[in-house]
Design a protein around this motif. Structure first.
Motif, PDB file in Angstrom:
ATOM      1  N   ASP A  82       7.966  11.182  17.074  1.00  0.00           N
ATOM      2  CA  ASP A  82       6.878  11.366  18.039  1.00  0.00           C
ATOM      3  C   ASP A  82       5.577  11.773  17.350  1.00  0.00           C
ATOM      4  O   ASP A  82       4.486  11.317  17.737  1.00  0.00           O
ATOM      5  N   TYR A  83       5.681  12.626  16.354  1.00  0.00           N
ATOM      6  CA  TYR A  83       4.492  13.081  15.636  1.00  0.00           C
ATOM      7  C   TYR A  83       3.778  11.903  14.980  1.00  0.00           C
ATOM      8  O   TYR A  83       2.554  11.732  15.128  1.00  0.00           O
ATOM      9  N   GLU A  84       4.522  11.074  14.251  1.00  0.00           N
ATOM     10  CA  GLU A  84       3.919   9.925  13.586  1.00  0.00           C
ATOM     11  C   GLU A  84       3.426   8.893  14.602  1.00  0.00           C
ATOM     12  O   GLU A  84       2.394   8.246  14.390  1.00  0.00           O
ATOM     13  N   THR A  85       4.147   8.739  15.707  1.00  0.00           N
ATOM     14  CA  THR A  85       3.716   7.801  16.744  1.00  0.00           C
ATOM     15  C   THR A  85       2.382   8.234  17.350  1.00  0.00           C
ATOM     16  O   THR A  85       1.491   7.403  17.583  1.00  0.00           O
ATOM     17  N   GLN A  86       2.210   9.530  17.588  1.00  0.00           N
ATOM     18  CA  GLN A  86       0.949  10.035  18.132  1.00  0.00           C
ATOM     19  C   GLN A  86      -0.203   9.772  17.170  1.00  0.00           C
ATOM     20  O   GLN A  86      -1.289   9.341  17.585  1.00  0.00           O
ATOM     21  N   TRP A  87       0.040  10.013  15.896  1.00  0.00           N
ATOM     22  CA  TRP A  87      -1.009   9.787  14.905  1.00  0.00           C
ATOM     23  C   TRP A  87      -1.341   8.297  14.772  1.00  0.00           C
ATOM     24  O   TRP A  87      -2.520   7.915  14.728  1.00  0.00           O
TER      25      TRP A  87
ATOM     26  N   GLN B 252       0.345  -2.218   5.670  1.00  0.00           N
ATOM     27  CA  GLN B 252      -0.483  -1.190   6.270  1.00  0.00           C
ATOM     28  C   GLN B 252       0.053   0.167   5.884  1.00  0.00           C
ATOM     29  O   GLN B 252       1.215   0.325   5.502  1.00  0.00           O
ATOM     30  N   LEU B 253      -0.813   1.155   5.969  1.00  0.00           N
ATOM     31  CA  LEU B 253      -0.422   2.518   5.603  1.00  0.00           C
ATOM     32  C   LEU B 253      -1.237   3.494   6.432  1.00  0.00           C
ATOM     33  O   LEU B 253      -2.464   3.403   6.493  1.00  0.00           O
ATOM     34  N   TYR B 254      -0.530   4.408   7.093  1.00  0.00           N
ATOM     35  CA  TYR B 254      -1.187   5.506   7.787  1.00  0.00           C
ATOM     36  C   TYR B 254      -1.126   6.730   6.880  1.00  0.00           C
ATOM     37  O   TYR B 254      -0.041   7.102   6.408  1.00  0.00           O
ATOM     38  N   VAL B 255      -2.269   7.363   6.641  1.00  0.00           N
ATOM     39  CA  VAL B 255      -2.300   8.600   5.871  1.00  0.00           C
ATOM     40  C   VAL B 255      -2.775   9.705   6.803  1.00  0.00           C
ATOM     41  O   VAL B 255      -3.845   9.606   7.407  1.00  0.00           O
TER      42      VAL B 255
ATOM     43  N   LEU C  21       0.862  -1.181   0.000  1.00  0.00           N
ATOM     44  CA  LEU C  21       0.000   0.000   0.000  1.00  0.00           C
ATOM     45  C   LEU C  21       0.899   1.231   0.000  1.00  0.00           C
ATOM     46  O   LEU C  21       1.761   1.371   0.868  1.00  0.00           O
ATOM     47  N   ASP C  22       0.697   2.110  -0.975  1.00  0.00           N
ATOM     48  CA  ASP C  22       1.520   3.312  -1.063  1.00  0.00           C
ATOM     49  C   ASP C  22       0.659   4.489  -1.495  1.00  0.00           C
ATOM     50  O   ASP C  22      -0.201   4.358  -2.374  1.00  0.00           O
ATOM     51  N   MET C  23       0.894   5.630  -0.877  1.00  0.00           N
ATOM     52  CA  MET C  23       0.202   6.833  -1.318  1.00  0.00           C
ATOM     53  C   MET C  23       0.894   7.380  -2.551  1.00  0.00           C
ATOM     54  O   MET C  23       2.121   7.585  -2.550  1.00  0.00           O
TER      55      MET C  23
ATOM     56  N   GLU D 194       0.807  13.523   4.461  1.00  0.00           N
ATOM     57  CA  GLU D 194       1.928  12.582   4.531  1.00  0.00           C
ATOM     58  C   GLU D 194       1.413  11.183   4.817  1.00  0.00           C
ATOM     59  O   GLU D 194       0.285  10.989   5.256  1.00  0.00           O
ATOM     60  N   SER D 195       2.271  10.200   4.551  1.00  0.00           N
ATOM     61  CA  SER D 195       1.927   8.807   4.808  1.00  0.00           C
ATOM     62  C   SER D 195       3.154   8.073   5.319  1.00  0.00           C
ATOM     63  O   SER D 195       4.290   8.476   5.053  1.00  0.00           O
ATOM     64  N   PHE D 196       2.919   6.984   6.047  1.00  0.00           N
ATOM     65  CA  PHE D 196       4.016   6.153   6.535  1.00  0.00           C
ATOM     66  C   PHE D 196       3.465   4.788   6.907  1.00  0.00           C
ATOM     67  O   PHE D 196       2.267   4.625   7.163  1.00  0.00           O
ATOM     68  N   LYS D 197       4.341   3.800   6.918  1.00  0.00           N
ATOM     69  CA  LYS D 197       3.961   2.446   7.287  1.00  0.00           C
ATOM     70  C   LYS D 197       4.283   2.143   8.746  1.00  0.00           C
ATOM     71  O   LYS D 197       3.547   1.438   9.429  1.00  0.00           O
ATOM     72  N   VAL D 198       5.430   2.663   9.191  1.00  0.00           N
ATOM     73  CA  VAL D 198       5.876   2.502  10.575  1.00  0.00           C
ATOM     74  C   VAL D 198       6.267   3.879  11.084  1.00  0.00           C
ATOM     75  O   VAL D 198       7.033   4.591  10.419  1.00  0.00           O
TER      76      VAL D 198
END
Length: 289
Positions: A164-169, A144-147, A49-51, A156-160
């Protein structure tokens, strides 16, 4: 504090505009488990899965890609994949080909707002030998993909999560998704009057871990057979049933939950389709030699 409130409201009110993706499966054969062929394997199997990009000011595009290749041409190759967004079924794809080694499926879909994408795929192959002997190979893959689509920050998007910002989201998206799923699963367990303490509960999206981890009290080979026959039942009862829902009707379904009996006798699949609750019971097999 104000930013945190905006983030929570954005997630809780997030809507997915991705079109519901159900492939025309009329001509697709059932997935059938046969004894594992130890002489054949997959060269690779992937779910990705990729944005791709920001499609408009309010929407973005995600690429859903499933691919696999066996180490030789097989009588039948088939891949089936399910996509969930915030725990809700948003797509099913299945493709089969005879006399081939490779399968690839690509799909673009549009989404909006911050979302948690999950996809699990089942890759299957039939190996036919003389004297009508049939064996099979299979494996599972997951991605998996977080958008993050917040009005205050760039898309933005990320898988892992990497900071801290991405961890909170990711924590927020997982929590809101899981709370919704727990409610759905509890309703199903209560409806069918199941004692959940008698079972090991595994979401469908987590089944892939049993590629290389045996179920409690079973060997890896026995686990492979249980999982292979489980997907046979899932394909017939969940995937095809979802497809057969009246065309044009919006399909509502959460991630199914798999209950593995701690007495090692059977498993139960619980799921809901448009408000109708379903229970699939599969007895454990007489294991292959």
């Amino acid at each position: 504090m104000k930013k945190q409130t905006i983030i929570i409201i954005t997630v809780l009110t997030a809507g997915i505009t991705a079109s519901f993706l159900i492939w025309n499966l009329n001509s697709v054969p059932a997935i059938t488990y046969f004894p594992t062929d130890k002489q054949t394997s997959f060269e690779y199997a992937n779910t990705n899965l990729d944005m791709l990009s920001e499609k408009t000011v309010d929407t973005y595009e995600v690429l859903w890609n499933i691919s696999s290749k066996s180490d030789r041409t097989l009588y039948l190759r088939q891949d089936a994949s399910l996509l969930f967004v915030n725990g809700v079924l948003r797509g099913i794809r299945s493709k089969w080909e005879e006399d081939t080694a490779g399968i690839e499926i690509k799909e673009k879909l549009s989404g909006e707002d911050s979302s948690y994408f999950q996809s699990i795929s089942y890759h299957h192959g039939e190996v036919h030998y003389p004297d009508d002997r049939i064996k099979s190979i299979h494996t599972m893959t997951y991605d998996q993909l977080y958008v993050i689509d917040s009005p205050n920050t760039p898309l933005e998007s990320f898988k892992v999560p990497k900071d801290d910002y991405e961890t909170q989201w990711s924590t927020l998206l997982i929590h809101t998704t899981h709370q919704q799923l727990l409610y759905s699963w509890k309703q199903l367990i209560n409806h069918f009057q199941i004692n959940n303490e008698s079972y090991l509960a595994v979401p469908l999206t987590r089944l892939y871990k049993y590629n290389h981890e045996p179920l409690p009290s079973f060997t890896q080979d026995q686990t492979n057979q249980i999982i292979g026959q489980l997907w046979e039942g899932l394909y017939k009862n969940y995937i095809l049933t979802a497809k057969n829902i009246e065309e044009g009707e919006q399909l509502n379904s959460y991630i199914p939950i798999i209950l593995f009996d701690k007495q090692n006798k059977h498993l139960i699949v619980l799921y809901e389709l448009n408000g109708e609750k379903h229970r699939l019971i599969q007895q454990y097999p007489d294991f292959d030699d």
